[in-house]
Write a protein that holds these residues in place. Structure first.
Motif, PDB file in Angstrom:
ATOM      1  N   ALA A  18       0.733  -1.196   0.200  1.00  0.00           N
ATOM      2  CA  ALA A  18      -0.078   0.013  -0.161  1.00  0.00           C
ATOM      3  C   ALA A  18       1.012   1.181  -0.110  1.00  0.00           C
ATOM      4  N   CYS A  19       2.112   1.188   0.581  1.00  0.00           N
ATOM      5  CA  CYS A  19       2.966   2.274   0.702  1.00  0.00           C
ATOM      6  C   CYS A  19       3.534   2.665  -0.470  1.00  0.00           C
ATOM      7  N   LEU A  20       3.880   1.464  -1.138  1.00  0.00           N
ATOM      8  CA  LEU A  20       4.352   1.568  -2.604  1.00  0.00           C
ATOM      9  C   LEU A  20       3.457   2.173  -3.434  1.00  0.00           C
ATOM     10  N   VAL A  21       2.387   1.755  -3.486  1.00  0.00           N
ATOM     11  CA  VAL A  21       1.124   2.309  -4.636  1.00  0.00           C
ATOM     12  C   VAL A  21       0.862   3.763  -4.264  1.00  0.00           C
TER      13      VAL A  21
ATOM     14  N   PRO B 237      12.462  -1.557   3.432  1.00  0.00           N
ATOM     15  CA  PRO B 237      12.710  -2.514   2.545  1.00  0.00           C
ATOM     16  C   PRO B 237      12.455  -2.070   1.075  1.00  0.00           C
ATOM     17  N   LEU B 238      11.345  -1.222   1.097  1.00  0.00           N
ATOM     18  CA  LEU B 238      11.253  -0.704  -0.345  1.00  0.00           C
ATOM     19  C   LEU B 238      12.462   0.257  -0.934  1.00  0.00           C
ATOM     20  N   LEU B 239      13.074   0.878   0.225  1.00  0.00           N
ATOM     21  CA  LEU B 239      14.085   1.916  -0.100  1.00  0.00           C
ATOM     22  C   LEU B 239      15.284   1.049  -0.403  1.00  0.00           C
ATOM     23  N   ASP B 240      15.496   0.011   0.500  1.00  0.00           N
ATOM     24  CA  ASP B 240      16.674  -1.111   0.364  1.00  0.00           C
ATOM     25  C   ASP B 240      16.640  -1.804  -1.106  1.00  0.00           C
ATOM     26  N   GLN B 241      15.475  -1.913  -1.535  1.00  0.00           N
ATOM     27  CA  GLN B 241      15.602  -2.896  -2.728  1.00  0.00           C
ATOM     28  C   GLN B 241      15.405  -2.035  -4.076  1.00  0.00           C
ATOM     29  N   GLY B 242      15.220  -0.681  -3.735  1.00  0.00           N
ATOM     30  CA  GLY B 242      15.263   0.059  -4.949  1.00  0.00           C
ATOM     31  C   GLY B 242      13.794   0.419  -5.550  1.00  0.00           C
ATOM     32  N   LEU B 243      12.667  -0.153  -4.744  1.00  0.00           N
ATOM     33  CA  LEU B 243      11.425   0.064  -5.218  1.00  0.00           C
ATOM     34  C   LEU B 243      10.981   1.578  -4.907  1.00  0.00           C
TER      35      LEU B 243
ATOM     36  N   PRO C 161      10.659   5.246  -8.771  1.00  0.00           N
ATOM     37  CA  PRO C 161      11.420   5.635  -9.957  1.00  0.00           C
ATOM     38  C   PRO C 161      10.489   5.525 -11.011  1.00  0.00           C
ATOM     39  N   SER C 162      10.520   6.050 -12.110  1.00  0.00           N
ATOM     40  CA  SER C 162       9.647   6.133 -13.391  1.00  0.00           C
ATOM     41  C   SER C 162       9.860   4.694 -14.021  1.00  0.00           C
ATOM     42  N   ALA C 163      10.934   4.292 -14.120  1.00  0.00           N
ATOM     43  CA  ALA C 163      11.068   2.895 -14.880  1.00  0.00           C
ATOM     44  C   ALA C 163      10.217   1.829 -13.972  1.00  0.00           C
ATOM     45  N   VAL C 164      10.569   1.914 -12.643  1.00  0.00           N
ATOM     46  CA  VAL C 164       9.895   0.873 -11.679  1.00  0.00           C
ATOM     47  C   VAL C 164       8.404   0.999 -11.762  1.00  0.00           C
ATOM     48  N   TRP C 165       7.821   2.146 -11.945  1.00  0.00           N
ATOM     49  CA  TRP C 165       6.366   2.288 -12.007  1.00  0.00           C
ATOM     50  C   TRP C 165       5.843   1.732 -13.352  1.00  0.00           C
ATOM     51  N   SER C 166       6.632   2.130 -14.204  1.00  0.00           N
ATOM     52  CA  SER C 166       6.150   1.725 -15.697  1.00  0.00           C
ATOM     53  C   SER C 166       5.974   0.075 -15.623  1.00  0.00           C
ATOM     54  N   ALA C 167       6.950  -0.635 -14.957  1.00  0.00           N
ATOM     55  CA  ALA C 167       6.858  -1.979 -15.048  1.00  0.00           C
ATOM     56  C   ALA C 167       5.766  -2.574 -13.915  1.00  0.00           C
ATOM     57  N   LEU C 168       5.656  -1.787 -13.060  1.00  0.00           N
ATOM     58  CA  LEU C 168       4.355  -2.053 -12.009  1.00  0.00           C
ATOM     59  C   LEU C 168       3.243  -2.186 -12.962  1.00  0.00           C
ATOM     60  N   ARG C 169       2.943  -1.012 -13.730  1.00  0.00           N
ATOM     61  CA  ARG C 169       1.621  -1.019 -14.580  1.00  0.00           C
ATOM     62  C   ARG C 169       1.812  -1.980 -15.609  1.00  0.00           C
ATOM     63  N   GLY C 170       2.807  -2.886 -15.993  1.00  0.00           N
ATOM     64  CA  GLY C 170       2.751  -3.929 -16.846  1.00  0.00           C
ATOM     65  C   GLY C 170       3.317  -3.353 -18.106  1.00  0.00           C
ATOM     66  N   GLU C 171       3.887  -2.267 -18.113  1.00  0.00           N
ATOM     67  CA  GLU C 171       4.489  -1.536 -19.460  1.00  0.00           C
ATOM     68  C   GLU C 171       5.793  -2.291 -19.462  1.00  0.00           C
ATOM     69  N   TYR C 172       6.150  -2.642 -20.831  1.00  0.00           N
ATOM     70  CA  TYR C 172       7.423  -3.524 -21.324  1.00  0.00           C
ATOM     71  C   TYR C 172       8.043  -2.754 -22.162  1.00  0.00           C
ATOM     72  N   ALA C 173       8.959  -1.666 -21.520  1.00  0.00           N
ATOM     73  CA  ALA C 173       9.742  -0.718 -22.628  1.00  0.00           C
ATOM     74  C   ALA C 173      11.004  -1.567 -23.179  1.00  0.00           C
ATOM     75  N   LYS C 174      11.223  -1.118 -24.401  1.00  0.00           N
ATOM     76  CA  LYS C 174      12.554  -1.854 -24.993  1.00  0.00           C
ATOM     77  C   LYS C 174      13.636  -1.660 -24.371  1.00  0.00           C
TER      78      LYS C 174
END
Length: 675
Positions: free
Chosen positions: A82-85, A136-142, A160-173
């Motif tokens: 929930a904190c991450l979201v 743990p979220l800070l330690d693991q880079g989330l 981080p923007s790249a992490v959020w994009s991956a969380l959303r299921g976006e697969y950037a090249k």
């Protein structure tokens, strides 16, 4: 978030609906929730049922769910998720930034702080410590804290923007700079890889080891153009994952390195770290925040890897492809653009599979430019020349030198050069035939030494040899690679030798005596390090799998250990009169005005090297052009010869044998002067 705002509104004596008047954009979110859960009215009931429904949906969903994956692999509780979201809401909708700014006054902060998350999490079943949830979220880079110099409660956190994009299921090249995402479908199954059957079986067993967690890391070593990444990708495919390719130097950037693990988890990939290390270089493989799965490592034959992960690693060594394997690569890549017969191309160009993939596309383009559907050897050579651009930062490409008719050398030298050409042309078949029988084995490399005085045709012979073999020639000045800093000379040598053998070009090491001279007794630190450089080159040439030519003007200065490891020694000599006459005939333009007897006299009298004869011919032609005479005359040639002698600091021989009467007349004149 909405319940928290409504609670604050009630505490201040306002209606819960005041929230939607202050922040209208929240209405759409609230309406969607009510549509999905119309019977829920109380906050505590709603949060419990919402959590239950989410868990039930996750259990029934067969698709890849990034948030579920990161929660399971990073061992995160529901409150941490929930904190991450909540921290990522600003990435999703910029209007949440304004909301956070209002809630955190007097702080000017558009991202949630740990203090605000602490208050928001109190809406759960009981009081929660936001710091322990976010640690743990800070330690693991989330999560990333943007202002660690402030009190901890005021730390603003972001996803981080790249992490959020991956969380959303976006697969950037390219999820982050220096990385590439490859879905599993980009790679072939292991059974279809162009490898020896026993190596494919080894990879299949390796998949089982990785799946059972008995092995954590796979190290694939081979030439830069070998299918190292393709093999790691096939392993990932067999395990139902994609491949997350990471450029090794990215590990030095801590901010980007911390993102590798989280993104690999979220996009369901095995991270593959690629390195191009030189001799003596080593890389420590660090933990990848929160990621505990298998890791792939791709690198060449040199350099080392360190770290706890290496204790549970397996190394796969890729040998250079055989002609049959190269043929399969060409057939697979070219399809409709195949040549009438690909066997000569597969045999003549010892490229690795990765380079064949690139060269095939470029060769097909060259054929299309000429209006042809089928490629030929010329197209392939042009394509490989494009690949050679990686080498041009370290060496200079030399143009073709014609054929053997353009080289004038003694018969013994000519025979040695033809023998060398035969050895180069059949080097692969020879290695296949004898490698298992000879002690120590035999690779497909050819090492030759060209020794002789300057200007006797060593470089020209190398150019002609390259032309005859249909390969490009690159010249390296060994003296230019030498560096005063310890270890840098070896690194320079490593780079140029690795790239040359990978690109299937002939490497010409000019002035080889600068590094191949006899090793000295160690009396000073300089002697010790000079010997280390010589030892490295000695060992590296022994394992070199390409064609390397070494030239020297001082053959006697070459260390005997080098001579023992050289496959062919070609000796060049100063040209004799007959050879000088042939050289004059070769270099003078067809319509010169020098009589045959005069040219014979010049060839007999003036002892010049091939390079000097060439220079004199050019200078004579220039003199004839300046005098508007057109054709070169003997006077132009004699003046040019005298110029070459002066450049060399040598005395010019007497031009002609005068008659006895002329000599007597000159002697009488001399005596009259001194009497």
């Amino acid at each position: 978030m909405i319940f928290y705002l409504q609670h604050r509104s009630q505490l201040s004596g306002n209606s819960p609906k005041q929230v939607f008047e202050t922040f209208p954009f929240l209405s759409s979110y609230w309406e969607e929730l009510q549509h999905r859960f119309p019977e829920i009215e109380q906050t505590e009931q709603f949060l419990n049922i919402l959590r239950t429904e989410c868990d039930r949906w996750e259990e029934s969903c067969q698709e890849w769910l990034p948030l579920r994956a990161v929660r399971q692999q990073a061992s995160l509780g529901a409150e941490a998720v929930a904190c991450l979201v909540l921290a990522g809401l600003t990435e999703q909708d910029a209007r949440f930034g304004e909301l956070f700014s209002v809630l955190q006054q007097p702080l000017v902060q558009r991202r949630p702080t740990l203090g605000l998350l602490q208050q928001l999490m109190q809406m759960e079943q009981g009081p929660s410590d936001a710091w322990n949830l976010c640690l743990p979220l800070l330690d693991q880079g989330l999560l990333v804290a943007t202002n660690r110099d402030t009190p901890r409660a005021e730390w603003a956190v972001r996803v981080p923007s790249a992490v959020w994009s991956a969380l959303r299921g976006e697969y950037a090249k390219e999820p982050i700079p220096g990385t590439k995402y490859h879905p599993s479908g980009d790679f072939a199954p292991i059974r279809e890889l162009i490898l020896a059957p026993e190596q494919r079986a080894q990879l299949s067993e390796l998949v089982l080891l990785l799946s059972s967690n008995r092995t954590r890391a796979v190290v694939v070593r081979g030439l830069a153009g070998s299918p190292r990444i393709e093999i790691l990708g096939s392993i990932s495919r067999e395990m139902g994952r994609g491949l997350f390719e990471v450029d090794g130097p990215l590990l030095a950037d801590e901010e980007r390195r911390r993102l590798i693990g989280p993104i690999a988890i979220l996009i369901n990939c095995i991270p593959a770290l690629s390195f191009e290390l030189g001799t003596g270089e080593s890389v420590d493989i660090p933990p990848l925040g929160g990621y505990a799965g298998p890791i792939g490592l791709s690198l060449g034959s040199e350099g080392g890897l360190a770290g706890p992960l290496m204790d549970r690693s397996v190394t796969v060594h890729l040998q250079p492809e055989t002609p049959e394997q190269r043929l399969r690569y060409w057939q697979r890549e070219l399809k409709d653009h195949s040549a009438e017969d690909l066997h000569p191309i597969a045999k003549g160009f010892t490229l690795s599979g990765g380079h064949i993939r690139k060269a095939a596309r470029v060769a097909a383009t060259h054929a299309a430019l000429d209006g042809r559907l089928k490629i030929n050897s010329t197209d392939v050579r042009q394509a490989t020349r494009n690949l050679g651009q990686r080498l041009e930062f370290l060496a200079a490409r030399l143009e073709d030198g014609g054929d053997w008719a353009h080289l004038v050398v003694p018969a013994s030298t000519e025979r040695a050069l033809h023998d060398l050409q035969t050895r180069c042309r059949h080097r692969e078949q020879l290695a296949t035939l004898l490698s298992r029988q000879l002690p120590g084995g035999l690779n497909r490399g050819v090492r030759a030494l060209f020794e002789g005085p300057s200007g006797t045709g060593k470089t020209l012979a190398a150019r002609i040899l390259a032309s005859e073999l249909g390969l490009d020639l690159y010249r390296v000045d060994l003296a230019a690679l030498m560096n005063k800093y310890i270890g840098e000379t070896e690194k320079n040598l490593s780079r140029v030798l690795s790239r040359a053998e990978d690109l299937d070009v002939i490497l010409l090491l000019d002035e080889g005596d600068s590094l191949m001279s006899r090793r000295t007794d160690v009396k000073t630190a300089n002697d010790r390090y000079a010997n280390l450089e010589t030892n490295y080159l000695l060992q590296r040439l022994e394992t070199y799998v390409g064609i390397v030519l070494v030239t020297t003007n001082i053959g006697g200065a070459i260390d005997s250990a080098f001579r023992r490891r050289i496959d062919a020694i070609v000796r060049f000599h100063l040209p004799q009169a007959e050879e000088r006459w042939r050289l004059w005939q070769l270099h003078l333009p067809p319509r010169h005005a020098v009589q045959p007897d005069e040219l014979e006299t010049i060839a007999l009298r003036y002892e010049m090297t091939g390079a000097q004869i060439r220079n004199a011919s050019v200078q004579a032609a220039l003199s004839a052009m300046q005098g508007s005479r057109g054709a070169i005359k003997v006077a132009d040639l004699r003046n040019a010869i005298q110029s070459e002698y002066r450049k060399a600091g040598a005395a010019v021989p007497v031009e002609e044998i005068r008659s006895a009467e002329c000599q007597e007349h000159r002697l009488s004149g001399f005596l009259s002067v001194i009497s």
